[in-house]
Design a protein around this motif. Structure first.
Motif, PDB file in Angstrom:
ATOM      1  N   GLN A 336       0.846  -1.261   0.064  1.00 17.82           N
ATOM      2  CA  GLN A 336       0.043  -0.053  -0.014  1.00 17.82           C
ATOM      3  C   GLN A 336       0.896   1.321  -0.009  1.00 17.82           C
ATOM      4  OE1 GLN A 336      -3.130  -0.543  -0.786  1.00 17.82           O
ATOM      5  NE2 GLN A 336      -2.428  -2.743  -0.556  1.00 17.82           N
ATOM      6  N   ALA A 337       2.224   1.025   0.281  1.00 16.10           N
ATOM      7  CA  ALA A 337       3.018   2.330   0.501  1.00 16.10           C
ATOM      8  C   ALA A 337       3.309   2.541  -1.233  1.00 16.10           C
ATOM      9  CB  ALA A 337       4.286   2.150   1.213  1.00 16.10           C
ATOM     10  N   ILE A 338       3.259   1.552  -2.123  1.00 17.07           N
ATOM     11  CA  ILE A 338       3.583   1.893  -3.374  1.00 17.07           C
ATOM     12  C   ILE A 338       2.595   2.770  -3.903  1.00 17.07           C
ATOM     13  CG2 ILE A 338       3.753   0.768  -5.670  1.00 17.07           C
ATOM     14  CD1 ILE A 338       5.051  -1.459  -4.446  1.00 17.07           C
ATOM     15  N   VAL A 339       1.305   2.449  -3.561  1.00 18.66           N
ATOM     16  CA  VAL A 339       0.093   3.096  -4.223  1.00 18.66           C
ATOM     17  C   VAL A 339      -0.080   4.395  -3.524  1.00 18.66           C
ATOM     18  CG1 VAL A 339      -2.476   3.280  -4.146  1.00 18.66           C
ATOM     19  CG2 VAL A 339      -1.409   1.037  -4.467  1.00 18.66           C
ATOM     20  N   GLY A 340       0.379   4.543  -2.205  1.00 16.50           N
ATOM     21  CA  GLY A 340       0.362   5.877  -1.600  1.00 16.50           C
ATOM     22  C   GLY A 340       1.223   6.747  -1.822  1.00 16.50           C
ATOM     23  N   ARG A 341       2.576   6.411  -2.250  1.00 13.24           N
ATOM     24  CA  ARG A 341       3.558   7.407  -2.398  1.00 13.24           C
ATOM     25  C   ARG A 341       4.296   7.314  -3.734  1.00 13.24           C
ATOM     26  NH1 ARG A 341       1.754   9.250   1.083  1.00 13.24           N
ATOM     27  NH2 ARG A 341       2.242   9.811   2.994  1.00 13.24           N
ATOM     28  N   GLU A 342       3.692   6.357  -4.571  1.00 19.27           N
ATOM     29  CA  GLU A 342       4.254   6.282  -6.228  1.00 19.27           C
ATOM     30  C   GLU A 342       3.252   6.344  -7.119  1.00 19.27           C
ATOM     31  OE1 GLU A 342       7.404   3.500  -7.006  1.00 19.27           O
ATOM     32  OE2 GLU A 342       7.674   3.190  -5.018  1.00 19.27           O
ATOM     33  N   VAL A 343       1.987   6.712  -6.758  1.00 15.51           N
ATOM     34  CA  VAL A 343       0.870   7.003  -7.713  1.00 15.51           C
ATOM     35  C   VAL A 343       0.222   8.202  -7.438  1.00 15.51           C
ATOM     36  CG1 VAL A 343      -1.424   6.101  -8.577  1.00 15.51           C
ATOM     37  CG2 VAL A 343       0.403   4.470  -8.005  1.00 15.51           C
ATOM     38  N   ALA A 344       0.084   9.030  -8.388  1.00 13.94           N
ATOM     39  CA  ALA A 344      -0.374  10.335  -7.963  1.00 13.94           C
ATOM     40  C   ALA A 344      -1.761  10.484  -7.447  1.00 13.94           C
ATOM     41  CB  ALA A 344      -0.186  11.263  -9.419  1.00 13.94           C
ATOM     42  N   PRO A 345      -2.201  11.401  -6.544  1.00 21.04           N
ATOM     43  CA  PRO A 345      -3.359  11.430  -6.109  1.00 21.04           C
ATOM     44  C   PRO A 345      -4.524  11.511  -7.039  1.00 21.04           C
ATOM     45  CG  PRO A 345      -1.925  12.858  -4.947  1.00 21.04           C
ATOM     46  CD  PRO A 345      -1.363  12.293  -6.125  1.00 21.04           C
ATOM     47  N   HIS A 346      -4.276  11.716  -8.158  1.00 23.54           N
ATOM     48  CA  HIS A 346      -5.582  11.962  -9.369  1.00 23.54           C
ATOM     49  C   HIS A 346      -5.505  10.765  -9.999  1.00 23.54           C
ATOM     50  CE1 HIS A 346      -2.055  13.587 -11.489  1.00 23.54           C
ATOM     51  NE2 HIS A 346      -2.398  13.164 -12.634  1.00 23.54           N
ATOM     52  N   GLU A 347      -4.583   9.767  -9.946  1.00 25.89           N
ATOM     53  CA  GLU A 347      -4.826   8.721 -10.694  1.00 25.89           C
ATOM     54  C   GLU A 347      -5.181   7.509 -10.007  1.00 25.89           C
ATOM     55  OE1 GLU A 347      -1.068   8.762 -13.968  1.00 25.89           O
ATOM     56  OE2 GLU A 347      -0.331   8.734 -11.793  1.00 25.89           O
ATOM     57  N   PHE A 348      -5.625   6.449 -10.736  1.00 28.43           N
ATOM     58  CA  PHE A 348      -6.297   5.202 -10.171  1.00 28.43           C
ATOM     59  C   PHE A 348      -5.459   4.035 -10.050  1.00 28.43           C
ATOM     60  CE2 PHE A 348      -9.202   1.441 -10.713  1.00 28.43           C
ATOM     61  CZ  PHE A 348      -9.460   1.283  -9.520  1.00 28.43           C
ATOM     62  N   PHE A 349      -5.157   3.386  -8.853  1.00 33.03           N
ATOM     63  CA  PHE A 349      -4.737   2.054  -8.977  1.00 33.03           C
ATOM     64  C   PHE A 349      -5.021   1.424  -7.690  1.00 33.03           C
ATOM     65  CE2 PHE A 349      -1.697  -1.487  -9.042  1.00 33.03           C
ATOM     66  CZ  PHE A 349      -1.519  -1.752 -10.459  1.00 33.03           C
ATOM     67  N   VAL A 350      -5.317   0.209  -7.574  1.00 34.58           N
ATOM     68  CA  VAL A 350      -5.649  -0.589  -6.570  1.00 34.58           C
ATOM     69  C   VAL A 350      -5.043  -1.882  -6.457  1.00 34.58           C
ATOM     70  CG1 VAL A 350      -7.550  -1.970  -5.312  1.00 34.58           C
ATOM     71  CG2 VAL A 350      -8.221   0.285  -6.158  1.00 34.58           C
ATOM     72  N   ILE A 351      -4.197  -2.357  -5.335  1.00 34.88           N
ATOM     73  CA  ILE A 351      -3.686  -3.521  -5.015  1.00 34.88           C
ATOM     74  C   ILE A 351      -4.349  -4.199  -3.785  1.00 34.88           C
ATOM     75  CG2 ILE A 351      -1.777  -4.825  -4.602  1.00 34.88           C
ATOM     76  CD1 ILE A 351       0.079  -2.338  -5.736  1.00 34.88           C
ATOM     77  N   SER A 352      -5.102  -5.388  -4.083  1.00 33.27           N
ATOM     78  CA  SER A 352      -5.569  -6.213  -2.877  1.00 33.27           C
ATOM     79  C   SER A 352      -5.024  -7.587  -3.075  1.00 33.27           C
ATOM     80  CB  SER A 352      -7.022  -6.225  -3.281  1.00 33.27           C
ATOM     81  OG  SER A 352      -7.682  -5.122  -3.379  1.00 33.27           O
ATOM     82  N   VAL A 353      -4.947  -7.795  -1.704  1.00 28.38           N
ATOM     83  CA  VAL A 353      -4.087  -9.271  -1.321  1.00 28.38           C
ATOM     84  C   VAL A 353      -5.266 -10.278  -1.234  1.00 28.38           C
ATOM     85  CG1 VAL A 353      -2.654 -10.891  -0.146  1.00 28.38           C
ATOM     86  CG2 VAL A 353      -2.088  -8.309  -0.497  1.00 28.38           C
ATOM     87  N   GLY A 354      -5.646 -11.045  -1.866  1.00 30.74           N
ATOM     88  CA  GLY A 354      -6.692 -11.883  -1.729  1.00 30.74           C
ATOM     89  C   GLY A 354      -6.472 -13.336  -1.184  1.00 30.74           C
ATOM     90  N   GLU A 355      -5.215 -13.678  -1.346  1.00 31.78           N
ATOM     91  CA  GLU A 355      -4.800 -15.008  -0.739  1.00 31.78           C
ATOM     92  C   GLU A 355      -3.290 -14.690   0.089  1.00 31.78           C
ATOM     93  OE1 GLU A 355      -5.236 -18.604  -3.098  1.00 31.78           O
ATOM     94  OE2 GLU A 355      -6.606 -17.041  -4.593  1.00 31.78           O
ATOM     95  N   LEU A 356      -3.116 -15.368   0.967  1.00 33.13           N
ATOM     96  CA  LEU A 356      -1.924 -15.506   1.651  1.00 33.13           C
ATOM     97  C   LEU A 356      -1.652 -16.868   2.323  1.00 33.13           C
ATOM     98  CD1 LEU A 356       0.177 -12.760   3.883  1.00 33.13           C
ATOM     99  CD2 LEU A 356       0.480 -15.321   3.979  1.00 33.13           C
ATOM    100  N   HIS A 357      -0.971 -17.781   1.589  1.00 32.93           N
ATOM    101  CA  HIS A 357      -0.769 -19.114   2.091  1.00 32.93           C
ATOM    102  C   HIS A 357       0.795 -19.089   2.604  1.00 32.93           C
ATOM    103  CE1 HIS A 357      -4.294 -19.905   0.005  1.00 32.93           C
ATOM    104  NE2 HIS A 357      -3.931 -19.371  -0.961  1.00 32.93           N
TER     105      HIS A 357
END
Length: 460
Positions: A336-357
């Motif tokens: 989430q630091a990548i999205v929060g600090r490397e993606v401009a506020p006016h741009e859209f990008f989502v990373i979700s962790v769906g599985e962790l084994h």
């Protein structure tokens, strides 16, 4: 009452069953005789001293050759002027219908109808077939099938289309196509997806899923029903439209492979090339609204499987191994630091962790851990930038924890951005606005994803 006669005529035309061709040129004379036969007595009474009623309701008519009684002291000249104007308006409307019929015959098609007439016809057809359509949808909802396994669903589609008098074709795997109209005419392709999700249904509905662990939770039962209904409706009204309609019942949308599989099954060689491709998806929102827009309307997506490695040991000796569970946990927070600090506020990008084994025993530190991610975006170039940052960060976390083996990355289930062509959207928006009025709404882009766009891309 004359307006009612005209409305009945319009409805008759819009239903695709106009009066016989030999009667088209007699519409005026037919209505003229109706005036003579049914309205003369009424007009005589009205003109004999009931002028206020006439002025208030404007029901006066003066048909050509029709002799009206001359009441004493009335403003007959003014009345005749009004009635002649209204008669000319009615005659013009009737002639418009007649000329439309003539144009349709000259062009080899039926009557053309305006958007309001089409909307009225569709509403009437749906009302007359509501129970049948509802039955289709409930059957599909009761019998969901997972991606690449939609054999019974495909058979139901084929049977339903054949019962409607159409000639559908099954695809080699699952899914089906059917076209309505001449092969050499301008063509519209419409895609409906047919697969379900691996979820247990707990709605308690009397048509709940009968297949354990499988549910139509994404609305594809509705998409299939809508496309079946469109095929039946368009076939029932062939005289009122021109061109060709191609229905594509697509499997395996949920795996993002269905459109690609159809193309791999030589879809392009099996059906004519369409001039425009349309798709639809039901979404949460105010019921009855139809939402559409030019440009991006659904996000691009990717799935990513990351495997990180360590050394296994007993849980009582955490100082001896390299713990991959700890590495995976740090990666989850850093993403989430990548999205929060490397993606401009006016741009859209989502990373979700769906599985962790990680591991399968509570007192053993495992050798590896696996994370499965899902991403959404509107800009493919931004996605490439984020993926480069993500891989850099994961490798750095592994190195920081002393992992001696490089992590692995597997990208799959790619979905392109659904980016509506502005030229194609313009006429669709015009018809939606005319047919649905205030229920036709410009949509905000959705963060959900689709594989629909592979079909129009394949046809260029």
């Amino acid at each position: 009452e004359l307006l009612q006669v005209l409305c009945i005529l319009r409805q008759h035309v819009s239903r695709g069953a106009p009066p016989r061709a030999e009667n088209h040129c007699h519409i005026e004379s037919i209505l003229g005789s109706l005036f003579q036969k049914y309205f003369c007595g009424l007009l005589s009474q009205l003109l004999r001293g009931r002028r206020r009623f006439i002025h208030a309701h404007q029901v006066t008519v003066h048909a050509p050759g029709m002799q009206l009684p001359t009441p004493r002291g009335t403003r007959l000249k003014w009345l005749n002027k009004v009635t002649r104007m209204r008669w000319r308006w009615w005659r013009r409307e009737i002639r418009n219908i007649h000329h439309s019929a003539q144009r349709g015959q000259q062009e080899g098609r039926g009557l053309t109808v305006d958007h309001v007439s089409i909307s009225s016809f569709v509403s009437a057809w749906v009302q007359n077939n509501r129970e049948t359509i509802r039955g289709w949808r409930r059957h599909l909802h009761r019998n969901p099938e997972l991606s690449h396994m939609e054999t019974a669903t495909t058979e139901f589609i084929l049977t339903t289309l054949r019962e409607a008098g159409l000639d559908p074709r099954a695809l080699p795997s699952t899914g089906a196509t059917v076209d309505i109209g001449p092969k050499d005419a301008p063509m519209i392709a419409f895609r409906g997806d047919i697969d379900a999700l691996p979820l247990e249904e707990a709605t308690g509905l009397d048509f709940s899923s009968q297949n354990p662990g499988v549910m139509h939770a994404c609305g594809h039962d509705m998409h299939t029903t809508a496309l079946l209904g469109a095929c039946a409706l368009l076939d029932a009204s062939r005289n009122s439209w021109s061109g060709t309609f191609l229905a594509l019942f697509q499997p395996a949308e949920e795996s993002s492979m269905g459109a690609k599989d159809m193309l791999a099954d030589s879809l392009i060689e099996r059906v004519p090339r369409p001039d425009i491709c349309l798709g639809q998806h039901i979404m949460p929102g105010r019921a009855g609204t139809v939402r559409h827009t030019a440009g991006p309307i659904m996000a691009g997506c990717d799935s990513l499987r990351i495997c990180v490695f360590g050394k296994s040991a007993h849980a009582s000796m955490p100082h001896t191994p390299t713990d991959p569970t700890y590495i995976a946990a740090m990666i989850v927070t850093r993403l989430q630091a990548i999205v929060g600090r490397e993606v401009a506020p006016h741009e859209f990008f989502v990373i979700s962790v769906g599985e962790l084994h990680s591991g399968d025993k509570n007192n053993i530190i495992p050798e590896s851990a696996e994370l499965v991610l899902n991403t959404r975006y509107y800009d493919p170039a931004l996605a490439e930038k984020v993926y480069a940052s993500l891989e850099r960060m994961v490798k750095a976390e592994c190195a920081a924890s002393g992992s001696e083996q490089d992590p692995t990355f597997e990208y799959y289930a790619h979905g392109e951005v659904t980016d509506n062509d502005a030229t194609a959207h313009a006429p669709v928006a015009e018809v939606f606005d005319a047919a649905f009025g205030s229920d036709s709404v410009i949509a905000a882009p959705s963060t959900a994803s689709e594989d629909f766009c592979y079909l129009p891309q394949a046809w260029g």
